[in-house]
Enzyme design. Sequence first.
Site, mmCIF file in Angstrom:
data_model
loop_
_atom_site.group_PDB
_atom_site.id
_atom_site.type_symbol
_atom_site.label_atom_id
_atom_site.label_comp_id
_atom_site.label_asym_id
_atom_site.label_seq_id
_atom_site.Cartn_x
_atom_site.Cartn_y
_atom_site.Cartn_z
ATOM 1 N N LYS A 79 14.379 1.546 -5.306
ATOM 2 C CA LYS A 79 13.884 2.253 -4.119
ATOM 3 C C LYS A 79 13.848 1.298 -2.924
ATOM 4 C CE LYS A 79 9.273 2.716 -3.341
ATOM 5 N NZ LYS A 79 8.835 2.299 -1.993
ATOM 6 N N ASN A 80 13.217 0.141 -3.102
ATOM 7 C CA ASN A 80 13.026 -0.746 -1.955
ATOM 8 C C ASN A 80 14.339 -1.323 -1.444
ATOM 9 O OD1 ASN A 80 10.347 -0.224 -1.997
ATOM 10 N ND2 ASN A 80 9.696 -2.202 -2.809
ATOM 11 N N ARG A 87 6.215 3.695 5.491
ATOM 12 C CA ARG A 87 6.254 2.488 6.282
ATOM 13 C C ARG A 87 7.664 1.886 6.404
ATOM 14 N NH1 ARG A 87 3.590 -1.885 8.352
ATOM 15 N NH2 ARG A 87 4.865 -3.725 8.039
ATOM 16 N N CYS A 118 -1.842 1.915 5.731
ATOM 17 C CA CYS A 118 -1.671 2.800 4.581
ATOM 18 C C CYS A 118 -2.771 2.438 3.601
ATOM 19 C CB CYS A 118 -0.290 2.664 3.973
ATOM 20 S SG CYS A 118 -0.007 1.099 3.194
ATOM 21 N N ARG A 176 -1.108 -3.634 7.193
ATOM 22 C CA ARG A 176 0.352 -3.757 7.301
ATOM 23 C C ARG A 176 0.880 -3.759 8.744
ATOM 24 N NH1 ARG A 176 2.789 -0.489 2.214
ATOM 25 N NH2 ARG A 176 4.374 -2.084 2.376
ATOM 26 N N PRO A 177 0.540 -4.833 9.512
ATOM 27 C CA PRO A 177 1.047 -4.948 10.883
ATOM 28 C C PRO A 177 2.547 -5.268 10.928
ATOM 29 C CG PRO A 177 -0.174 -6.914 10.295
ATOM 30 C CD PRO A 177 -0.265 -5.987 9.115
ATOM 31 N N MET A 178 3.116 -5.361 12.173
ATOM 32 C CA MET A 178 4.556 -5.641 12.322
ATOM 33 C C MET A 178 4.829 -6.848 13.210
ATOM 34 S SD MET A 178 6.676 -2.133 12.554
ATOM 35 C CE MET A 178 8.204 -3.058 12.695
ATOM 36 N N ASP A 179 3.794 -7.702 13.379
ATOM 37 C CA ASP A 179 3.940 -8.821 14.316
ATOM 38 C C ASP A 179 5.067 -9.779 13.933
ATOM 39 O OD1 ASP A 179 2.163 -9.177 12.121
ATOM 40 O OD2 ASP A 179 1.526 -11.095 12.943
ATOM 41 N N ASP A 226 3.722 -5.215 -6.578
ATOM 42 C CA ASP A 226 4.042 -3.838 -6.972
ATOM 43 C C ASP A 226 3.943 -3.611 -8.491
ATOM 44 O OD1 ASP A 226 4.426 -3.242 -4.340
ATOM 45 O OD2 ASP A 226 6.605 -3.044 -4.431
ATOM 46 N N ILE A 284 -1.255 -10.369 -1.675
ATOM 47 C CA ILE A 284 -0.319 -9.800 -0.687
ATOM 48 C C ILE A 284 -0.993 -8.720 0.169
ATOM 49 C CG2 ILE A 284 1.968 -8.737 -0.326
ATOM 50 C CD1 ILE A 284 2.243 -11.412 -1.707
ATOM 51 N N ARG A 311 7.542 9.520 -4.824
ATOM 52 C CA ARG A 311 8.099 8.590 -3.839
ATOM 53 C C ARG A 311 8.895 7.484 -4.527
ATOM 54 N NH1 ARG A 311 4.108 5.585 -0.713
ATOM 55 N NH2 ARG A 311 6.093 4.736 -0.051
HETATM 56 C C1 UD1 Z 1 7.810 -4.631 0.830
HETATM 57 C C2 UD1 Z 1 7.963 -3.546 -0.215
HETATM 58 C C3 UD1 Z 1 6.638 -3.285 -0.904
HETATM 59 C C4 UD1 Z 1 6.088 -4.585 -1.467
HETATM 60 C C5 UD1 Z 1 6.024 -5.647 -0.391
HETATM 61 C C6 UD1 Z 1 5.593 -7.004 -0.920
HETATM 62 C C7 UD1 Z 1 9.713 -2.148 0.710
HETATM 63 C C8 UD1 Z 1 10.088 -0.823 1.271
HETATM 64 N N1 UD1 Z 1 8.418 -2.326 0.444
HETATM 65 O O1 UD1 Z 1 6.898 -4.140 1.814
HETATM 66 O O2 UD1 Z 1 6.859 -2.339 -1.952
HETATM 67 O O3 UD1 Z 1 4.781 -4.345 -1.974
HETATM 68 O O4 UD1 Z 1 7.324 -5.805 0.211
HETATM 69 O O5 UD1 Z 1 6.418 -7.433 -1.938
HETATM 70 O O6 UD1 Z 1 10.555 -2.988 0.441
HETATM 71 N N2 UD1 Z 1 2.640 -8.668 7.211
HETATM 72 C C9 UD1 Z 1 2.113 -9.035 8.434
HETATM 73 N N3 UD1 Z 1 2.894 -8.860 9.552
HETATM 74 C C10 UD1 Z 1 4.161 -8.356 9.477
HETATM 75 C C11 UD1 Z 1 4.693 -7.983 8.223
HETATM 76 C C12 UD1 Z 1 3.900 -8.156 7.097
HETATM 77 O O7 UD1 Z 1 0.980 -9.491 8.521
HETATM 78 O O8 UD1 Z 1 4.817 -8.241 10.519
HETATM 79 C C13 UD1 Z 1 1.793 -8.802 5.974
HETATM 80 C C14 UD1 Z 1 1.494 -7.435 5.370
HETATM 81 O O9 UD1 Z 1 0.392 -6.810 5.980
HETATM 82 C C15 UD1 Z 1 1.242 -7.774 3.928
HETATM 83 C C16 UD1 Z 1 2.215 -8.954 3.684
HETATM 84 O O10 UD1 Z 1 2.537 -9.464 4.974
HETATM 85 O O11 UD1 Z 1 -0.086 -8.219 3.735
HETATM 86 C C17 UD1 Z 1 3.465 -8.564 2.932
HETATM 87 O O12 UD1 Z 1 4.194 -7.637 3.647
HETATM 88 P P1 UD1 Z 1 5.784 -7.509 3.574
HETATM 89 O O13 UD1 Z 1 6.358 -8.580 2.712
HETATM 90 O O14 UD1 Z 1 6.277 -7.373 4.966
HETATM 91 O O15 UD1 Z 1 5.937 -6.129 2.813
HETATM 92 P P2 UD1 Z 1 6.767 -4.880 3.222
HETATM 93 O O16 UD1 Z 1 8.129 -5.285 3.681
HETATM 94 O O17 UD1 Z 1 5.966 -3.983 4.095
#
Ligand code: UD1
Length: 423
Positions: free
Chosen positions: A22-23, A94, A118, A123-126, A309, A331, A401
């Site tokens: 899926k991912n 997301r 969620c 789960r920010p995007m910075d 996961d 995480i 999902r």
């Molecule tokens: C992906 C996977 C999800 C998995 C996760 C960690 C997909 C669709 N989803 O999610 O199933 O659980 O990897 O292995 O592939 N963070 C920030 N700022 C950011 C981005 C992330 O602070 O800009 C933090 C997040 O809040 C979280 C951590 O970093 O605490 C890990 O997030 P990330 O590795 O980005 O996970 P996803 O890509 O969202």
Amino acid sequence: MDQIIVTGNGAVNGQIPIAGAKNACLTLMPACLLSEEPLTLTNAPRLSDIKTMTELLESLGAEISTLSDGQVIAMSCHGEMNHVADYEIVRKMRASNLVLGPLLARLGEAVVSLPGGCAIGARPMDIHTDGLELMGATIELKDGYLHAKAPTGGLKGAVIDFPFASVGATENIMMAATLAKGTTVINNAAREPEIVDLADCLRRMGAQISGDGTSSITIEGVDRLGAATHPVVTDRIELGTYMLAPAICGGEVECLGGRLSLVESFVEKLNMAGVDVTETDKGLKVARKNGRLKALDVTTEPFPGFPTDLQAQMMAMLCTASGTSVLEEKIFENRFMHAPELVRMGASIEVHGGTATVHGVDKLKGAPVMATDLRASVSLILAGMAAEGETVVRRVYHLDRGYEKVVSKLSGIGAKIERVKET
Ligand code: UD1
């Protein structure tokens, strides 16, 4: 709304086919936005998240058709495109944020709704936006949407040092950098197999990428990307989930398509608990023959560490192991919502912040429980398979999902499980 009824039915035996990830699929699909020529994915999983991504990409101008009962997804972005990813679709999932990098690279402009929090955390995007800004983009948050613009002449290569090895940010920057001017280096990049799969696919499309699978990825921008056909890598989370079925219930199950390299840290823990895992020509064979499992200490980490996961599913196994297990979630800040549901089934679990302590009990007992998120929901099914009596799992739309044909796959190895309409 549907619910799943599971009745403890002893050992499980047989084979389970493992689907494409899926991912991986959710990041490979937005890669189609990078090219005017078609991208075709094979070995795609049949899941509601994939339908959501299809809907999102179609809203951006992609033409998408599915073949072979959904296992082949053919995508093409040769016509007029739209650069606005609407909140109504993004809020459902997301991973929708993975269109940001490709849209910005191809169209020079993207407006993408922020996905919001969620159940498992903020789960920010910075990390995504800071990286794109280093490549010359200007990004503003207005009315819940990220408004991103590339400089005149397009994104520029940059050296980007991530503060954390974010999976999604690595994918977004990698895709954006394929069409940027010059060289981009991502340091402290995520190393997950899904990143390597995306790099493989982008290379098939003509991208110049090296270092994927290590912490430093280098991307040399090219002028355009072409057509490609790419098979989606095996789903290591579905694999790990089904490997836990014989570990929890006893018996021997072969997970078809599984490879050790996808789940090494997880297998190490299974071995320590007393579960045998062997690689065969067809996949991974998992057996628990005699005796009670041993307690474990598990800490979730970015790949190659233990995957977050699989934390909920591992907790389901440890509920009946002998001794006290400690699970540390590093995480996501709020990923123990399955714990109180497992307690309803007779487990003994205390949660303090990011740590859960599980005192092994002899047996779990069936109970009505509520699925709170995708991985939590399947952990309750696994627990139900080993419990005495009947477990009713509600809110199973979470399962759809991420797990295709879960009822038939688990019935195929001897589980007593059915999906019924909620009364
Ligand atoms: C992906 C996977 C999800 C998995 C996760 C960690 C997909 C669709 N989803 O999610 O199933 O659980 O990897 O292995 O592939 N963070 C920030 N700022 C950011 C981005 C992330 O602070 O800009 C933090 C997040 O809040 C979280 C951590 O970093 O605490 C890990 O997030 P990330 O590795 O980005 O996970 P996803 O890509 O969202």
